[in-house]
Design a protein around this motif. Structure first.
Motif, PDB file in Angstrom:
ATOM      1  N   THR A  22       0.836  -1.203   0.000  1.00 53.87           N
ATOM      2  CA  THR A  22       0.000   0.000   0.000  1.00 53.87           C
ATOM      3  C   THR A  22       0.871   1.253   0.000  1.00 53.87           C
ATOM      4  O   THR A  22       0.587   2.227  -0.711  1.00 53.87           O
ATOM      5  CB  THR A  22      -0.921   0.015   1.237  1.00 53.87           C
ATOM      6  OG1 THR A  22      -1.774  -1.130   1.197  1.00 53.87           O
ATOM      7  CG2 THR A  22      -1.780   1.265   1.265  1.00 53.87           C
ATOM      8  N   ALA A  23       1.947   1.226   0.789  1.00 54.12           N
ATOM      9  CA  ALA A  23       2.864   2.371   0.834  1.00 54.12           C
ATOM     10  C   ALA A  23       3.573   2.566  -0.498  1.00 54.12           C
ATOM     11  O   ALA A  23       3.718   3.696  -0.983  1.00 54.12           O
ATOM     12  CB  ALA A  23       3.886   2.177   1.950  1.00 54.12           C
ATOM     13  N   VAL A  24       4.033   1.469  -1.095  1.00 53.63           N
ATOM     14  CA  VAL A  24       4.737   1.555  -2.379  1.00 53.63           C
ATOM     15  C   VAL A  24       3.815   2.100  -3.466  1.00 53.63           C
ATOM     16  O   VAL A  24       4.158   3.044  -4.190  1.00 53.63           O
ATOM     17  CB  VAL A  24       5.276   0.167  -2.786  1.00 53.63           C
ATOM     18  CG1 VAL A  24       5.854   0.213  -4.203  1.00 53.63           C
ATOM     19  CG2 VAL A  24       6.347  -0.303  -1.806  1.00 53.63           C
ATOM     20  N   VAL A  25       2.654   1.483  -3.589  1.00 51.01           N
ATOM     21  CA  VAL A  25       1.719   1.866  -4.660  1.00 51.01           C
ATOM     22  C   VAL A  25       1.094   3.225  -4.376  1.00 51.01           C
ATOM     23  O   VAL A  25       1.019   4.097  -5.261  1.00 51.01           O
ATOM     24  CB  VAL A  25       0.629   0.790  -4.835  1.00 51.01           C
ATOM     25  CG1 VAL A  25      -0.426   1.253  -5.829  1.00 51.01           C
ATOM     26  CG2 VAL A  25       1.258  -0.531  -5.288  1.00 51.01           C
ATOM     27  N   GLY A  26       0.647   3.426  -3.139  1.00 50.54           N
ATOM     28  CA  GLY A  26      -0.010   4.683  -2.806  1.00 50.54           C
ATOM     29  C   GLY A  26       0.902   5.883  -2.964  1.00 50.54           C
ATOM     30  O   GLY A  26       0.505   6.915  -3.524  1.00 50.54           O
ATOM     31  N   SER A  27       2.152   5.765  -2.510  1.00 51.58           N
ATOM     32  CA  SER A  27       3.088   6.885  -2.660  1.00 51.58           C
ATOM     33  C   SER A  27       3.440   7.109  -4.126  1.00 51.58           C
ATOM     34  O   SER A  27       3.687   8.237  -4.554  1.00 51.58           O
ATOM     35  CB  SER A  27       4.349   6.646  -1.833  1.00 51.58           C
ATOM     36  OG  SER A  27       5.057   5.499  -2.271  1.00 51.58           O
ATOM     37  N   GLY A  28       3.428   6.038  -4.911  1.00 54.21           N
ATOM     38  CA  GLY A  28       3.668   6.186  -6.345  1.00 54.21           C
ATOM     39  C   GLY A  28       2.550   6.947  -7.025  1.00 54.21           C
ATOM     40  O   GLY A  28       2.785   7.811  -7.877  1.00 54.21           O
ATOM     41  N   ALA A 106      -3.583  -7.661  -1.745  1.00 54.50           N
ATOM     42  CA  ALA A 106      -4.535  -6.841  -0.999  1.00 54.50           C
ATOM     43  C   ALA A 106      -4.020  -5.412  -0.852  1.00 54.50           C
ATOM     44  O   ALA A 106      -4.808  -4.454  -0.882  1.00 54.50           O
ATOM     45  CB  ALA A 106      -4.780  -7.454   0.383  1.00 54.50           C
ATOM     46  N   GLY A 107      -2.708  -5.255  -0.702  1.00 51.21           N
ATOM     47  CA  GLY A 107      -2.132  -3.921  -0.570  1.00 51.21           C
ATOM     48  C   GLY A 107      -2.331  -3.077  -1.817  1.00 51.21           C
ATOM     49  O   GLY A 107      -2.626  -1.878  -1.729  1.00 51.21           O
ATOM     50  N   SER A 108      -2.181  -3.685  -2.986  1.00 50.25           N
ATOM     51  CA  SER A 108      -2.427  -2.957  -4.228  1.00 50.25           C
ATOM     52  C   SER A 108      -3.896  -2.576  -4.359  1.00 50.25           C
ATOM     53  O   SER A 108      -4.236  -1.458  -4.765  1.00 50.25           O
ATOM     54  CB  SER A 108      -2.007  -3.803  -5.439  1.00 50.25           C
ATOM     55  OG  SER A 108      -0.650  -3.642  -5.733  1.00 50.25           O
ATOM     56  N   VAL A 109      -4.765  -3.500  -4.015  1.00 50.91           N
ATOM     57  CA  VAL A 109      -6.200  -3.223  -4.081  1.00 50.91           C
ATOM     58  C   VAL A 109      -6.555  -2.064  -3.157  1.00 50.91           C
ATOM     59  O   VAL A 109      -7.293  -1.140  -3.536  1.00 50.91           O
ATOM     60  CB  VAL A 109      -7.010  -4.483  -3.707  1.00 50.91           C
ATOM     61  CG1 VAL A 109      -8.495  -4.144  -3.556  1.00 50.91           C
ATOM     62  CG2 VAL A 109      -6.812  -5.570  -4.761  1.00 50.91           C
TER      63      VAL A 109
END
Length: 251
Positions: A22-28, A106-109
């Motif tokens: 979630t941190a990787v994708v969300g910050s991206g 789930a983190g990406s979702v």
């Protein structure tokens, strides 16, 4: 062996990996929104957020599961400790790997939903080429060397900062931006955003990460013949490891 119930350890690995992705994708996504015309700045924002989030997540879940969040780390722990019974069991390794992979997806979702995107949006971002695979080998090998060297030398307490710093730096010194994690790689295929990777690019990345696993384990055995003793410290709660270290120093 880790006294924490297996289901708690698996839950910690699932949640920790989910929040990492979630941190990787969300910050991206946020970086691409705030700095749409500057890829270098996007990468800087993405790497800083990931490094700090990883350190915080290791502090949060390390006392429960060891905070692997990575099948490569779990596999190394099993292999190095298998003869002495100090690392994960084969059954635990399978459980960790499944939990980490489900957590990564789930983190990406979750990141997609937080930014009002489709829950599942398969990435079209192609990441392929020998130079990228070499970057993954380097990133994965270095990560394993760092984690187990810290555990062996009794410096596991600095792992949150050290591992976060390594991953943050590896974003910049590797051509692949340092995925170094099969579960995270799979999870990032479920978002067509800055941090995404197309499913067709996954086999090359995962193969390179497995090569990094083999090289990392081989180098650890060559550099630290007694590294098997450190396998337990990558699994058991940090406070228990610290107590054992203090007790050993008094003998």
């Amino acid at each position: 062996m880790n006294p924490v119930a297996t289901w708690r350890r698996l839950l910690a690995e699932l949640l920790g990996t989910a929040l990492l992705v979630t941190a990787v994708v969300g910050s991206g996504i946020m970086a691409a929104t705030l700095s749409p015309d500057d890829v270098g700045l996007q990468l800087l924002q993405n790497s800083i957020a990931t490094a700090f989030a990883l350190g915080a997540l290791i502090l949060t879940f390390g006392p429960v599961s060891g905070a692997h969040f990575n099948p490569v780390v779990s596999a190394a722990d099993w292999f190095l400790g298998r003869r002495t019974g100090t690392g994960l069991s084969l059954r635990d390794l399978a459980g960790y790997t499944v939990a980490q992979t489900i957590g990564a997806i789930a983190g990406s979702v979750l990141a997609n939903l937080m930014f009002d995107l489709a829950a599942v949006d398969i990435s079209a971002k192609t990441r392929t080429g020998t130079h990228l695979w070499l970057g993954e080998v380097v990133a994965t090998t270095g990560l394993l060397l760092l984690i187990f060297a810290l555990a062996r030398s009794g410096r596991a307490a600095v792992a949150p900062a050290a591992v976060g710093a390594y991953i943050g730096a590896a974003y910049w010194f590797t051509s692949s931006t340092s995925f170094a994690n099969p579960a995270v790689s799979i999870g990032r295929a479920f978002t067509d955003t800055f941090a995404g990777i197309s499913p067709g690019s996954l086999p090359g990345f995962i193969a390179a990460q497995l090569i990094g696993l083999a090289l990392g384990v081989g180098l650890l055995l060559a550099l630290y013949p007694d590294v098997a003793a450190a396998a337990e410290k990558v699994v058991i709660p940090a406070e228990r490891a610290a107590r054992r270290q203090r007790a050993a120093s008094r003998r």
